[in-house]
Every structure is written in structure tokens, then in C-alpha cells.
Design an enzyme around this catalytic site. Structure first.
Site, mmCIF file in Angstrom:
data_model
loop_
_atom_site.group_PDB
_atom_site.id
_atom_site.type_symbol
_atom_site.label_atom_id
_atom_site.label_comp_id
_atom_site.label_asym_id
_atom_site.label_seq_id
_atom_site.Cartn_x
_atom_site.Cartn_y
_atom_site.Cartn_z
ATOM 1 N N HIS A 95 0.856 -1.184 0.000
ATOM 2 C CA HIS A 95 0.000 0.000 0.000
ATOM 3 C C HIS A 95 0.890 1.231 0.000
ATOM 4 C CE1 HIS A 95 -3.421 -2.637 1.664
ATOM 5 N NE2 HIS A 95 -3.586 -2.423 0.364
ATOM 6 N N GLU A 114 1.694 3.753 3.014
ATOM 7 C CA GLU A 114 2.133 3.205 4.300
ATOM 8 C C GLU A 114 3.662 3.262 4.402
ATOM 9 O OE1 GLU A 114 -0.041 -0.551 4.322
ATOM 10 O OE2 GLU A 114 -1.956 0.520 4.209
ATOM 11 N N HIS A 156 2.365 -3.591 6.860
ATOM 12 C CA HIS A 156 1.336 -2.583 6.593
ATOM 13 C C HIS A 156 1.312 -1.577 7.736
ATOM 14 C CE1 HIS A 156 -1.121 -4.510 3.284
ATOM 15 N NE2 HIS A 156 -0.359 -5.526 3.637
ATOM 16 N N GLU A 168 0.390 -4.809 11.020
ATOM 17 C CA GLU A 168 -0.005 -3.400 10.932
ATOM 18 C C GLU A 168 0.795 -2.638 11.986
ATOM 19 O OE1 GLU A 168 -2.291 -2.117 8.819
ATOM 20 O OE2 GLU A 168 -3.559 -3.803 8.207
#
Ligand code: 0X9
Ligand code: ZN
Ligand code: ZN
Length: 426
Positions: free
Chosen positions: A179, A182, A306, A383
């Protein structure tokens, strides 16, 4: 006279061109705010998500089990307020002016670039990361090896580095920055590469030398360049759509595993989680799938970096009714990561669970495809920081603390994998 006129004309051309290629055509987020909206029921969630459907005044930044983080255009708060009142949910302001955060980040990057280009006190561009990779590869020719995943839609090379101190090591694959926005992920991945090669700490030496590392610091290269040059908040790839003027596909919805099933991705080309016209429609995703297929017997663990939310997510993404066969082990391994992060003085807390269970349905993600189709039994989405104070625009002062957390977390994760028998050669 003619010469002077020519020179003036030339100067004008340069000026005009300079302006159109300069900072001025970056998308700005002046007075855009970010609100955390807490909800309780599925109905509330549905009503709130209606707000982001047309992506005009509201855009979805992040979603957890009981929160939506919404990016809100200036002046649209009234509308949010009325939906919040109607749904009996609650909204809390997190970022009052997104552009301010972007500006201070840009300033920090420019300042650090002036005194020495690459580093971890700022966020590096793709060019800087690749130049640094070349330096590292030249400095450690016996231990490192460059590899190429493939080419992006816009023709950029997706590069990786293999670090191997000896033969017969178990393999760990790290996918980072799938992504585009990020940025903490590639900052962390490059810091880890540097630690593995230079640290004298015993924990790091063991970690580095007893595993083979395959690290792709920036996977979504086109999107990443776009976030640096045009729109800091871009998430997807940059391939145009044949059915819409909206650009890009969510590469983490484009792998061929339960693709577009059970509501785990959107069929709307304008959505942030658009799954694409077909699985592997994105050349980047196809290239990574082919690359991983070619080395799958060497891979024991795959980690996808992420941000943000401080979570460890394991398969499945397509259902929360069923759990993968080694779910208990996956949870034990995730807990080891969380406990290790908790042992550092920063007070950062990681939660964990299955992707569909603790977050939301997401199909066609890297970790699910690798788990379901490639037989890699340990795969996680990690994350990173934070939980929303800065979100994607995490100040560079967080880079090293976040990376330290990743380092001790991964060390503990692999230790537990070893204990449970997942690091045997295949
Ligand atoms: O939605 C995603 O792709 C990931 N979250 S993010 O905010 N970084 O976009 C989470 C994906 C986890 N789900 C599966 N692996 N299925
Ligand atoms: Zn992500
Ligand atoms: Zn080990």
C-alpha cells in the site's frame, strides 16, 4: 535583440514548466480532518459506510472492528455530525489539518536530504532507497544478493535483497509497502536490512545469520512514487481502468485466493479496496506471485508489512466461521511478537487474531494466497504504528522505535516458530 527576445521566451518556458512539475501540482489536504467514529452494531456500520461511498466529502482511512477512521473535507463535519447523531455512534477528532502533517513531513524529508540523503530520520524516496540498496549490495557481496520481482505497470523495477549468511537456513519473506501511503513499512524494512548486516548485538546476529531473508522494501513502486510526487494519501496501483476514469487496484485484493468472494473486496474501480477486473490483473501482483511460486520451497514464513493499527493478522481473510488448521499455533506465535514488543520501554500494544475475525473480510490478500495456495504455514499481516493519532503520516521520529519493535517482535516470532517446528527445511 532577437537573442534577448529568445532568452526571455526561454526563461518563460522554463518558469512555466518548473511550476507545473513542482510542488504546486501536488494534491493538497488543507483543513481536511480525520475523525474516529465508534460504532456498535452492523447496521450503524452500514449507515456510516454510506458516507464514504461516493468519496466526495468523506474517504475511508482505516477500519477496525468497532471504528471507522474518516478523512473529511473542510466543511463536511455537519453532515458527519448528523449521521453520528442518527446512528447513536460517537465521533472523535484525531487530525485537525492533514495538510499540516504532510507539510511538516515534507520539511523533515527535505532537511534530512540536504545533509546526507538516505537515513531513518526521514522518509526516503524510491530513488534514494534503490541507490542505498546498491551501496549495501556492493559493501556485502558475500552475504547479499539482489533479486528482481518484476516490472510495474509504469515500467519500474520491483527490487528485493536476499541476505544469507550460510546454507540450509529457513527462509523468511518480507513484503513491504504494497500500500503506497504506508511509508513506515519501507522505512522499517530498510532499517531491518541495515541491522542484519551491521549490528553487533547478539540477538540480531542470531536472527540475521540463522535465517535467509528475502526482503522487498517497496513492492508497489508506482503507487509509492505517486505518494511522493503527487498524492500522499494514495493506496493502490497506478494502472488505469478500462471501465472507469478511476485509477488503480488494491494490490492486496488482487491475488487469486477467494478473489472477490464474501464481500472481501469492492468491484467499484473507484473504491480503495477495488479487487481489479480479474485476479492478477496487476503486473506487480502477478510478478510477485510468480516469484514466490519459484522459491516457495525455501520460504517458511511470510510477513506483509502494513500500517496502521498495531495488529498481527493471520489467515483467513474470507471467513470468520472457519479457522485455518494451525490457528492455535498462529495465535501463539502472534502473542510472542506482541509480548516482545511489550517488553520494550515504549508501551506499544499489539493485538492479534485472524484477519476476518479481528478486522474485516479481505480477500485476495498476499498472506492468504501464500497460505492457501503456496503452502506456507506461517503468514501474517503486521499493521505497524500507530492507532490513529498520526495514521499514515507517522512522524519520522517514530521510524526507529517502530523498527526496533519490529525487530524484537520478529525475533520472538521466529523463536516461537522454531519451537513449534515450523522452521524445518522443506
Ligand atoms: O486491508 C488491508 O489490506 C490491510 N489493512 S490496511 O489498513 N493496511 O489496508 C489488512 C489486510 C488483512 N486481511 C487479510 N490479510 N486478508
Ligand atoms: Zn496496508
Ligand atoms: Zn531461529
Amino acid at each position: 535583440m532577437a537573442l534577448i527576445r529568445f532568452l526571455i521566451a526561454l526563461a518563460l518556458v522554463v518558469l512555466v514548466q518548473g511550476a507545473s512539475f513542482g510542488q504546486d501540482d501536488r494534491i493538497r489536504y488543507d483543513n481536511y480532518s480525520v475523525y474516529k467514529v465508534k460504532f456498535e452494531t452492523a447496521d450503524q456500520r452500514t449507515l456510516l459506510k454510506k458516507l464514504v461511498e461516493d468519496r466526495g466529502k468523506f474517504r475511508l482511512w482505516q477500519e477496525t472492528q468497532d471504528e471507522l477512521h474518516l478523512l473529511i473535507s473542510p466543511g463536511a463535519f455537519g453532515e458527519l455530525e448528523s449521521v453520528v447523531r442518527k446512528t447513536n455512534s460517537s465521533a472523535k477528532l484525531f487530525i485537525s489539518n492533514v495538510q499540516e502533517l504532510i507539510d511538516s513531513e515534507t520539511e523533515a524529508n527535505l532537511k534530512a536530504s540536504r545533509d546526507g540523503s538516505f537515513g531513518w530520520t526521514k522518509y526516503n524516496s524510491l530513488e534514494e532507497i534503490y541507490a542505498w540498496l546498491d551501496e549495501i549490495l556492493a559493501a556485502y557481496p558475500a552475504i547479499t544478493e539482489s533479486f528482481i520481482v518484476g516490472q510495474s505497470y509504469e515500467g519500474r523495477t520491483i527490487r528485493g535483497i536476499k541476505i544469507s549468511y550460510k546454507s540450509n537456513n529457513p527462509g523468511v519473506f518480507i513484503e513491504s509497502n504494497i500500500h503506497a501511503r504506508e511509508w513506515i513499512t519501507s522505512a522499517t524494512a530498510t532499517w531491518l536490512i541495515n541491522e542484519f548486516l551491521t549490528s553487533t548485538d547478539e540477538l540480531v546476529r542470531n536472527l540475521a545469520e540463522n535465517h535467509d531473508w528475502y526482503i522487498v522494501p517497496v513492492f508497489n513502486v508506482d503507487g509509492f512514487v505517486y505518494t511522493h510526487e503527487k498524492d500522499r494519501m494514495w493506496r493502490k496501483t497506478r494502472q488505469p481502468s478500462e471501465i472507469s476514469s478511476c485509477v488503480g487496484v488494491d494490490p492486496n485484493r488482487n491475488f487469486d485466493s477467494y478473489w472477490m468472494e464474501s464481500g472481501g473486496a469492492s468491484s467499484d474501480p473507484c473504491a480503495e479496496d477495488y479487487g481489479g477486473p480479474n485476479p492478477f490483473s496487476e503486473p506487480e501482483v502477478k510478478a510477485l506471485a510468480d516469484y514466490i511460486t519459484s522459491i516457495k520451497d525455501k520460504i517458511n514464513v511470510l510477513l506483509a508489512f502494513h500500517s496502521y493499527s498495531q495488529l498481527l493478522l493471520s489467515p483467513y481473510g474470507h471467513t470468520k466461521e472457519e479457522f485455518p488448521p494451525n490457528y492455535d499455533d498462529l495465535m501463539e506465535v502472534a502473542q510472542a511478537y506482541g509480548d516482545a514488543v511489550g517488553s520494550l520501554p515504549y508501551g506499544t500494544v499489539y493485538r492479534y487474531g485472524s484477519s476476518a475475525g479481528v478486522l474485516y473480510y479481505a480477500t485476495g490478500a498476499t498472506i492468504d494466497w501464500v497460505y492457501n495456495e503456496q503452502g506456507v504455514e506461517i503468514t501474517y499481516t503486521i499493521e505497524f504504528r500507530d492507532t490513529g493519532r498520526y495514521g499514515f503520516i507517522l512522524p519520522p521520529a517514530h521510524i526507529i522505535p517502530n523498527a526496533e519493535e519490529a525487530l524484537v517482535g520478529i525475533a520472538a516470532l521466529l523463536e516461537k516458530c522454531d519451537e513449534l517446528g515450523y522452521l524445518e527445511l522443506k
